[in-house]
Scaffold this active site. Sequence first.
Site, PDB file in Angstrom:
ATOM      1  N   ARG A  15       0.921  -1.181   0.061  1.00 12.30           N
ATOM      2  CA  ARG A  15       0.163   0.165   0.051  1.00 12.30           C
ATOM      3  C   ARG A  15       0.932   1.299   0.009  1.00 12.30           C
ATOM      4  O   ARG A  15       2.207   1.305   0.077  1.00 12.30           O
ATOM      5  CB  ARG A  15      -0.892   0.109   1.163  1.00 12.30           C
ATOM      6  N   TYR A 157       6.599  10.917  19.821  1.00 13.83           N
ATOM      7  CA  TYR A 157       7.178  10.111  18.811  1.00 13.83           C
ATOM      8  C   TYR A 157       8.611   9.728  19.168  1.00 13.83           C
ATOM      9  O   TYR A 157       9.337   9.708  18.205  1.00 13.83           O
ATOM     10  CB  TYR A 157       6.767  10.494  17.312  1.00 13.83           C
ATOM     11  N   LYS A 164      14.239   6.492  13.569  1.00 11.93           N
ATOM     12  CA  LYS A 164      14.454   6.853  12.157  1.00 11.93           C
ATOM     13  C   LYS A 164      15.951   7.765  12.142  1.00 11.93           C
ATOM     14  O   LYS A 164      16.505   7.668  11.096  1.00 11.93           O
ATOM     15  CB  LYS A 164      13.303   7.699  11.652  1.00 11.93           C
ATOM     16  N   ILE A 192       3.275  13.361   2.492  1.00  7.22           N
ATOM     17  CA  ILE A 192       3.102  12.820   1.294  1.00  7.22           C
ATOM     18  C   ILE A 192       1.784  12.190   1.409  1.00  7.22           C
ATOM     19  O   ILE A 192       0.772  12.391   0.449  1.00  7.22           O
ATOM     20  CB  ILE A 192       4.166  11.615   0.771  1.00  7.22           C
TER      21      ILE A 192
HETATM   22  N1  LIG Z   1       3.501   8.813   4.472  1.00  6.79           N
HETATM   23  C1  LIG Z   1       4.166   9.699   4.412  1.00  6.79           C
HETATM   24  O1  LIG Z   1       3.843  11.001   4.097  1.00  6.79           O
HETATM   25  C2  LIG Z   1       5.865   9.439   5.121  1.00  6.79           C
HETATM   26  C3  LIG Z   1       6.304  10.519   5.428  1.00  6.79           C
HETATM   27  C4  LIG Z   1       7.485  10.278   6.196  1.00  6.79           C
HETATM   28  C5  LIG Z   1       8.139   9.354   6.178  1.00  6.79           C
HETATM   29  N2  LIG Z   1       7.378   8.251   5.637  1.00  6.79           N
HETATM   30  C6  LIG Z   1       8.281   6.808   5.760  1.00  6.79           C
HETATM   31  O2  LIG Z   1       8.150   6.347   4.125  1.00  6.79           O
HETATM   32  C7  LIG Z   1       7.984   4.624   4.560  1.00  6.79           C
HETATM   33  C8  LIG Z   1       6.421   4.397   3.772  1.00  6.79           C
HETATM   34  O3  LIG Z   1       5.560   5.272   4.387  1.00  6.79           O
HETATM   35  P1  LIG Z   1       4.151   4.815   4.462  1.00  6.79           P
HETATM   36  O4  LIG Z   1       3.261   5.881   4.965  1.00  6.79           O
HETATM   37  O5  LIG Z   1       3.810   3.942   2.980  1.00  6.79           O
HETATM   38  O6  LIG Z   1       4.121   3.734   5.477  1.00  6.79           O
HETATM   39  P2  LIG Z   1       3.079   2.886   6.527  1.00  6.79           P
HETATM   40  O7  LIG Z   1       1.927   2.872   5.732  1.00  6.79           O
HETATM   41  O8  LIG Z   1       2.852   3.562   7.936  1.00  6.79           O
HETATM   42  O9  LIG Z   1       3.730   1.520   6.483  1.00  6.79           O
HETATM   43  C9  LIG Z   1       4.196   0.856   5.445  1.00  6.79           C
HETATM   44  C10 LIG Z   1       4.065  -0.863   5.517  1.00  6.79           C
HETATM   45  O10 LIG Z   1       5.024  -1.105   6.481  1.00  6.79           O
HETATM   46  C11 LIG Z   1       4.520  -2.664   6.775  1.00  6.79           C
HETATM   47  N3  LIG Z   1       5.170  -2.823   8.133  1.00  6.79           N
HETATM   48  C12 LIG Z   1       4.567  -2.335   9.251  1.00  6.79           C
HETATM   49  N4  LIG Z   1       5.111  -3.146  10.421  1.00  6.79           N
HETATM   50  C13 LIG Z   1       5.517  -4.184   9.831  1.00  6.79           C
HETATM   51  C14 LIG Z   1       6.210  -5.514  10.221  1.00  6.79           C
HETATM   52  N5  LIG Z   1       6.214  -5.703  11.543  1.00  6.79           N
HETATM   53  N6  LIG Z   1       6.803  -6.143   9.361  1.00  6.79           N
HETATM   54  C15 LIG Z   1       6.769  -6.137   8.099  1.00  6.79           C
HETATM   55  N7  LIG Z   1       6.094  -4.916   7.430  1.00  6.79           N
HETATM   56  C16 LIG Z   1       5.579  -3.963   8.315  1.00  6.79           C
HETATM   57  C17 LIG Z   1       2.923  -2.513   6.669  1.00  6.79           C
HETATM   58  O11 LIG Z   1       2.780  -3.422   5.866  1.00  6.79           O
HETATM   59  P3  LIG Z   1       1.277  -4.277   5.838  1.00  6.79           P
HETATM   60  O12 LIG Z   1       0.231  -3.348   5.667  1.00  6.79           O
HETATM   61  O13 LIG Z   1       1.278  -5.444   4.923  1.00  6.79           O
HETATM   62  O14 LIG Z   1       1.071  -4.920   7.332  1.00  6.79           O
HETATM   63  C18 LIG Z   1       2.720  -1.171   5.986  1.00  6.79           C
HETATM   64  O15 LIG Z   1       1.648  -1.261   4.907  1.00  6.79           O
HETATM   65  C19 LIG Z   1       7.929   4.489   5.802  1.00  6.79           C
HETATM   66  O16 LIG Z   1       9.203   4.260   6.245  1.00  6.79           O
HETATM   67  C20 LIG Z   1       7.563   5.774   6.638  1.00  6.79           C
HETATM   68  O17 LIG Z   1       8.247   6.107   7.875  1.00  6.79           O
HETATM   69  C21 LIG Z   1       6.299   8.242   5.040  1.00  6.79           C
END
Ligand SMILES: NC(=O)c1ccc[n+]([C@@H]2O[C@H](COP(=O)([O-])OP(=O)(O)OC[C@H]3O[C@@H](n4cnc5c(N)ncnc54)[C@H](OP(=O)(O)O)[C@@H]3O)[C@@H](O)[C@H]2O)c1
Length: 264
Positions: A15, A157, A164, A192
Amino acid sequence: MDPRGKIALVTGAARRLGRSIATTLGRAGSHVVVHYSSSRREAEKTAAEIRELGVEVSLERADLGRPAEVETLFAAIADRFGRLDILVNSAASFERRSFAQITVAEWDSVLAVNLRAPFMCTQRAAALMAASKRSAGEPGLVVNMVDLSAVQTWPGYAHHGVSKAGLLHLTSVAARELAPDVRVNAIIPGPILPPPGIDVGSDEWRRHGKRVPLGRTGSPEQIGETVLFLTRNDYVTGETIFVDGGEHLVGTALRASGESREKP
Ligand SMILES: NC(=O)c1ccc[n+]([C@@H]2O[C@H](COP(=O)([O-])OP(=O)(O)OC[C@H]3O[C@@H](n4cnc5c(N)ncnc54)[C@H](OP(=O)(O)O)[C@@H]3O)[C@@H](O)[C@H]2O)c1
């Protein structure tokens, strides 16, 4: 590195940002290992979409908080492809808890997924990258998805931010020690996609975008494109790219609870 025909593992690819990164790499011609943990249905959908692009896709489930499952994931990749060229450590937890209330178990669990797992994956990926036959001057690539909490202080956090910050330093030490065979870089996304519970079209999310210097939120595609840039530019390692509309320039106050600094 030319992404065409390369093998890419994207963790947390079912996702959101991971999905966009995996799809972008697939569109660029890479074969993609779509890793997921609990989002099986979404992962199957992502895998099907990437397969439609004409590249190979492998779907792998693993709880990255469990070292044995990280091993199994890499054994599966070794069995299927015998090599790896690109690793994107995108899977992460995002837990809010006040400093006073974080339990040792919660601390360990966040650090296990957000820091130990990327370390293990990078170590195992580097071994598989050595088995890949790329042209000279085409090192393997690791991209770590970090977060502004690594360089700012967000109340609520502490464990997330420390994990991080560790990942950011892991990027530097691995970039140096794994050179010249593997490049290791980080991306720090800003606003994002909103965290669960906030709709992407909501006023709250729009307001958040207005607070960053570029005055808007970003898109998952911009993260995918940044991974692609890092893939193609073989002379970049140990680098951190902020894809955050300039949020890092504004400072920590933006993310402090209750703070509102909307532009007029
Ligand atoms: N979204 C943003 O705007 C944003 C901003 C700053 C940084 N980031 C960083 O960018 C990355 C992606 O962001 P995101 O928003 O797409 O992340 P997210 O939706 O919070 O998490 C991404 C995926 O991590 C997997 N996950 C969580 N715990 C896990 C575990 N124990 N083992 C294996 N997989 C696990 C989950 O997979 P399943 O769903 O399959 O369980 C989840 O779909 C992350 O590292 C986040 O910290 C994102």
